[in-house]
Design an enzyme around this catalytic site. Structure first.
Site, short mmCIF file in Angstrom:
data_model
loop_
_atom_site.label_atom_id
_atom_site.label_comp_id
_atom_site.label_asym_id
_atom_site.label_seq_id
_atom_site.Cartn_x
_atom_site.Cartn_y
_atom_site.Cartn_z
N GLU A 49 0.82 -1.22 0.00
CA GLU A 49 0.00 0.00 0.00
C GLU A 49 0.85 1.27 0.00
O GLU A 49 0.42 2.32 -0.48
CB GLU A 49 -0.96 0.02 1.19
CG GLU A 49 -2.12 -0.97 1.07
CD GLU A 49 -1.81 -2.35 1.64
OE1 GLU A 49 -0.62 -2.61 1.93
OE2 GLU A 49 -2.73 -3.15 1.78
N PHE A 111 -11.50 -7.40 13.56
CA PHE A 111 -10.43 -7.86 12.67
C PHE A 111 -10.10 -6.75 11.67
O PHE A 111 -10.98 -6.18 11.05
CB PHE A 111 -10.87 -9.13 11.94
CG PHE A 111 -9.84 -9.61 10.95
CD1 PHE A 111 -8.59 -10.06 11.38
CD2 PHE A 111 -10.10 -9.58 9.59
CE1 PHE A 111 -7.63 -10.47 10.48
CE2 PHE A 111 -9.14 -10.00 8.68
CZ PHE A 111 -7.91 -10.44 9.12
N GLN A 112 -8.83 -6.47 11.54
CA GLN A 112 -8.32 -5.42 10.64
C GLN A 112 -8.94 -4.05 10.92
O GLN A 112 -9.22 -3.29 10.01
CB GLN A 112 -8.49 -5.80 9.17
CG GLN A 112 -7.56 -6.96 8.78
CD GLN A 112 -7.47 -7.20 7.28
OE1 GLN A 112 -8.42 -6.92 6.54
NE2 GLN A 112 -6.34 -7.73 6.84
N LYS A 161 -17.40 -0.65 5.83
CA LYS A 161 -17.91 -1.61 4.84
C LYS A 161 -19.42 -1.49 4.65
O LYS A 161 -19.91 -1.55 3.53
CB LYS A 161 -17.54 -3.03 5.31
CG LYS A 161 -17.80 -4.11 4.26
CD LYS A 161 -17.31 -5.46 4.77
CE LYS A 161 -17.84 -6.61 3.94
NZ LYS A 161 -17.00 -6.90 2.77
N MET A 476 24.41 8.92 1.79
CA MET A 476 24.35 10.24 2.41
C MET A 476 24.72 10.16 3.89
O MET A 476 25.42 11.03 4.40
CB MET A 476 22.95 10.85 2.23
CG MET A 476 22.86 12.29 2.71
SD MET A 476 24.05 13.39 1.91
CE MET A 476 23.12 13.97 0.50
#
Lengths: 562, 162
Positions: A49, A111-112, A161, A476
């Site tokens: 993502e 969940f999630q 949802k 760097m």
């Protein structure tokens, strides 16, 4: 008309003229994906993502439109945070849509489930949790309006949802007005007149532009202003491309790795006209002495940018484009000749600085200098490629040695400095500008942060070019350790590297390698000509450093030079 | 630069998360909060937040600008140098032993506050006033023994033109 939340979402995306969405599906967004594939909106399936947000960001920077990304709840949402913060720091318009667990489960550690609105509050311009399908259309329209207007930025919309699959009446298009949000576009004319007065009086003026010039579409007006007033120009990293890199008035970039003449000019100018900048510490060095001999004029659309870091003589809150158009209108033809005469001595002094310390490197016969690779990339692409970068030395060399003639050509994580940005951003840029060559200038360290997106490039047929300046170090940080930590290279050696050529091939892409100077041009030519994604691995001088360098906290005119 | 006390009052959308945005702004940018009060106003959908902060002039300027930048903040005012009224309130539970009971009531009378709960060994006093008054009262009550205290932050309103 009754429509489901997912259908309403699609209808608004169409209204907002979204043609591409970058995303990754999951349980909480199945309903949305089910509708998405019924539209003609292109979906680019990423591999992580973070890649989706950076790609949406690259798309936005390359096109000037708002980038859109769609991910699921929980880990899908948290994976976007780095990308959102990246876009927020650089004021990139973006709408991030996250799925959420159904409303009745919110707060139950479902969940999630994660409180993504809470997590992203400090790194979004604004964010929303949509609790009812009746609010969805308006919320989405507000999100796009906020993302694009004023000082742009990312806006997150969290959609549970059940909101996506419940039905509501859909009213097409409505005017979005938010009482408490009214950005000031129109500059104060009295203030602008004062600026013109200062410009006429100045003998050593310097025009200093930033990302705001590009964001407001003001590059042309900015260039016109510089030419009309015959004023030398520098920009921040984010402002590269706002003024043609090939113009004689161009001094190069300002700041920690700015050119000698740009930094010296800043220290010695008597008038600094700052437009669309925010005086970041990497630009100013020691803030107390920054442009110490100058009156500073600051034009920016965000009032919080003004007087945040430096005091200014004339503050102007307003859109860069409108302000520059007004300034250009106020400066008449008969002023113009006078400016050339007035600035002659100043420009001669700048030319002197240029001669004293040019941007240069010594390409020997044995090992490849990273600067040489960028130099040749610039020549072979005739300065017309879109360049994205990772973060670190690769980013600075790209900024120093590729000369950008136009805006939206240089795409880099300036504010947040996000490693792993370049490859997904290149994918987004290529999706927005399919006819342009898009090259991600990378280091061997940072490319590995989002290398999985090579699969995205393959699957979506977006032939981006990855150019790795491979020095086997986190370069760097190594440079800082060399200069300020007595060469103690703590944890900056990449002792085990993948074989980038084989890795490219494993993805189905083309892998090329150059280890000697004479191989650079053939590899670049072959790689740039490929019609599939390419990784070009340039094994470069291991301990090359980026110069000039202003040590952190030092006066901007006190540079370490080669 | 000298840090002064500032009373900043703002109207905000009465929505979940708005207080968090305001407070998060202060913590995220290292601004100081001495006290904070939030309640609804007569306008449906709007709440008023009053924050007392200590800051030097450039920081106060940033605080106001940053607050204004929040989408849910409708209006911000720094009341410090305005003609305004400011009050805070405290509920003070003070030990009331037989030898102090009369003295406490005299103090309550002088300060024009109220006793709102009485027990064999305590009074709860309700006091409203500016910060100076509350401090003075607490200084007088402290020797008797303050058992508990609950104190609001400052709330403030700008005076209407006469």
């Amino acid at each position: 008309m009754e429509m489901t939340g997912a259908q309403i979402l699609m209808a608004v995306l169409k209204e907002e003229e979204v043609d591409t969405v970058f995303g990754f599906p999951g349980g909480a967004v199945i309903d949305i994906y089910d509708e998405l594939v019924r539209t003609d909106i292109r979906h680019i399936l990423v591999r992580h993502e973070q890649g989706a947000v950076h790609a949406a960001d690259g798309y936005a920077r390359a096109s000037g439109k708002a980038g859109v990304c769609l991910v699921t709840s929980g880990p899908g949402a948290t994976n976007t945070v780095t990308g959102i913060a990246t876009a927020y720091m650089d004021s990139i318009p973006m709408v991030v849509i996250t799925g959420q667990v159904p409303t009745h489960l919110i707060g139950n550690d479902a969940f999630q489930e994660v409180d993504i609105v809470g997590i992203t509050r400090p790194c979004t311009k604004h964010n929303y949790l949509v609790k009812s399908v009746d609010d969805l259309a308006r919320t989405m329209r507000e999100a796009f309006y906020l993302a694009r207007s004023g000082r742009p930025g990312p806006v997150l919309v969290d959609i549970p949802k059940d909101v996506a699959n419940q039905s509501a009446k859909f009213k097409p298009q409505e005017d979005i007005k938010i009482k408490s949000y009214q950005p000031t576009y129109r500059p104060n004319m009295k203030q602008l007149k004062k600026i013109v007065g200062l410009v006429k009086k100045a003998r050593r003026p310097l025009l200093f532009g930033g990302g705001g010039v590009i964001l407001s579409g003001a590059a042309e007006a900015f260039t016109a202003f510089a030419r009309k007033t015959h004023m030398p120009v520098t920009t921040t990293l984010m402002g590269l491309g706002a003024f043609p890199g090939s113009d004689p008035l161009w001094l190069g970039m300002i700041g920690m790795h700015g050119t000698y003449r740009a930094n010296m000019s800043t220290g010695n100018c008597d008038l600094l006209i700052a437009i669309g900048v925010r005086f970041d510490d990497r630009v100013t060095g020691k803030i107390e002495t920054f442009a110490g001999n100058a009156q500073i004029v600051h034009i920016d659309i965000d009032p919080t940018s003004i007087r945040k870091n430096v005091g200014v003589a004339i503050p102007v809150v307003g859109d860069c484009l409108q302000s520059l158009n007004e300034l250009n209108r106020m400066i008449t033809e008969d002023n113009q000749n006078a400016f050339e005469e007035d600035h002659r001595e100043w420009l001669a002094q700048i030319e002197e600085w240029k001669k004293q310390h040019r941007m240069a490197y010594d390409q020997g016969t044995e090992t490849i200098k990273p600067q040489f690779v960028i130099d040749k990339l610039f020549e072979i692409t005739e300065g017309r490629a879109i360049i994205t970068t990772e973060v670190g030395q690769n980013q600075m060399w790209a900024a120093q040695y590729y000369h950008f003639d136009g805006p939206r050509q240089f795409i880099t994580s300036g504010g947040l400095g996000t490693m792993g940005f370049g490859l997904p951003a290149a994918i987004g840029a290529k999706a927005a500008q399919p006819d342009r060559i898009v090259v991600d200038v990378a280091g061997d360290g940072s490319i590995q942060m989002n290398i999985q997106e090579m699969a995205t490039a393959m699957q979506s047929c977006l032939p981006v070019k990855v150019l790795i300046l491979n020095n086997g170090y986190l370069g760097m940080v190594r440079q800082w350790q060399e200069l300020f930590y007595e060469k103690r290279y703590a944890c900056t050696t990449m002792d085990h590297q993948p074989d980038f050529v084989k890795l490219a091939e494993a993805f189905g892409a083309v892998g090329l390698r150059a280890t000697r100077p004479e191989e650079v041009i053939p590899v670049l030519k072959e790689g740039l000509a490929c019609e599939v994604p390419v990784i070009m691995d340039f094994v470069v001088e291991k301990e090359e450093s980026v110069y000039p360098m202003v040590p952190a906290g030092a006066n901007i005119t006190e540079m370490l030079l080669v | 630069m000298k840090e002064d006390k500032h009373v900043i009052t703002m109207l905000v959308d009465n929505e979940p998360g708005v207080l968090s945005r305001v407070v998060g702004l202060f913590s995220g940018r290292g601004f100081n909060i001495e006290s904070l009060c939030v309640a609804e106003t007569v306008t449906p959908g709007l709440s008023r937040i009053t924050i007392v902060t200590k800051a030097n002039p450039p920081v106060v300027e940033q605080i106001e600008k940053q607050l204004n930048k929040l989408i849910n903040v409708v209006k911000v005012r720094d009341l410090t140098h305005q003609d305004s009224v400011m009050r805070e309130m405290a509920l003070i539970c003070v030990k009331a032993s037989p030898e102090h009971r009369a003295e406490i009531l005299r103090i309550v009378d002088i300060f024009r506050c109220k006793v709102i709960d009485v027990g064999l060994e305590h009074y709860i006093i309700e006091v409203t006033g500016d910060e100076g008054k509350l401090t003075a009262l607490l200084n007088l009550l402290r020797p008797m023994g303050i058992k508990k205290i609950a104190r609001t932050g400052t709330i403030a309103l700008i005076r209407e033109p006469k």
